[in-house]
Design an enzyme around this catalytic site. Structure first.
Site, PDB file in Angstrom:
ATOM      1  CD  GLN A 154      -0.231 -15.652   7.586  1.00 42.14           C
ATOM      2  OE1 GLN A 154       0.660 -16.345   8.076  1.00 42.14           O
ATOM      3  NE2 GLN A 154      -0.175 -15.209   6.349  1.00 42.14           N
ATOM      4  CG  ASP A 155      -6.360 -17.116   6.677  1.00 41.83           C
ATOM      5  OD1 ASP A 155      -6.972 -16.043   6.747  1.00 41.83           O
ATOM      6  OD2 ASP A 155      -6.553 -17.956   5.780  1.00 41.83           O
TER       7      ASP A 155
END
Length: 252
Positions: free
Chosen positions: A77-78
């Protein structure tokens, strides 16, 4: 000493321009080029304002693999938002960096089906060399500020990249961990021949939570069983572990 993984000013556009031409289909899609320009401009503005942005090579996941070479997709995701951590590959950190909790659970799950001998290496580059695309959905982050560059245009870019991989005629494995990654299943083409495996995110907050816990999901074994049926080479999920020679091996 932590590796300096800060993104340098005025380098992101050049990195994007240097990507293998095989990714140009995705990056030229309607709206994608504009989204990439937007995020590059935002990142450069933040750097000019004194922000620290990670990683130094946001597009690294794409630089070593063409879409046709991808055999397994793992979506993150990040990027990690601490110094010396993020290196442009989802879940991966340099070998000398402390193992993040999610990666520790990934190794734990691998160890349920495969013997993990030696010292764990946290850099997942050996997976990339076997055709594993480790792609975050946002590719930059500011120091100490998780998701700080989410919703700034990266998702449009990475959705297009995901779609290009999914449209490649060679069947692949998609490992979708957590609701954020699982939402990307909607981008898979109708009637696809891919293997899609879903479970909770490997974060300690969700790794053992019902009804689809990550620990015990068997995804690494199931991936190899499917690849074998496809006549493909298996992924050596233990390749990041560094062999520690036995004492006798040092004798002359």
């Amino acid at each position: 000493m932590a590796i300096d993984n800060r993104l340098l000013p005025n380098t992101l556009a050049a990195q994007a321009a240097a990507l293998p031409s095989a990714w140009s289909q995705a990056l030229a899609a309607p709206g994608v080029a504009q989204a990439l320009d937007h995020i590059i401009n935002h990142v450069e503005a933040r750097l000019a304002a004194g922000a620290t942005v990670y990683p130094a090579t946001p597009l690294r996941a794409l630089s070593s693999l063409a879409p046709s070479e991808v055999r397994v997709v793992i979506l993150g995701q990040d990027p990690y938002h601490g110094p010396g951590q993020a290196q442009g590959l989802a879940f991966s950190v340099p070998d000398d960096c402390k193992c993040p909790p999610s990666l520790r659970n990934i190794f734990k799950e691998i160890g349920r089906d495969y013997a993990l001998d030696g010292k764990p290496g946290h850099d997942l580059t050996p997976w990339v060399k076997q055709g594993v695309l480790l792609l975050n959905t946002a590719l930059t982050v500011e120091d100490g500020q998780p998701a700080s560059h989410a919703k700034r245009g990266w998702e449009t870019v990475t959705d297009a990249l995901f779609t290009q991989v999914a449209q490649d005629p060679t069947p692949k494995v998609f490992l979708l961990w957590g609701a954020h990654a699982q939402a990307k299943a909607a981008l898979l083409p109708p009637g696809h021949a891919h293997l899609v495996l879903s479970a909770n995110h490997p974060s300690p907050l969700s790794a053992t939570r019902a009804p689809t816990p990550f620990i015990g999901c068997g995804h690494f074994r199931l991936t190899n069983e499917w690849l074998e049926k496809q006549g493909q080479t298996l992924i050596d999920w233990t390749a990041t572990f560094k062999k520690i020679p036995a004492q006798a091996e040092f004798r002359l």
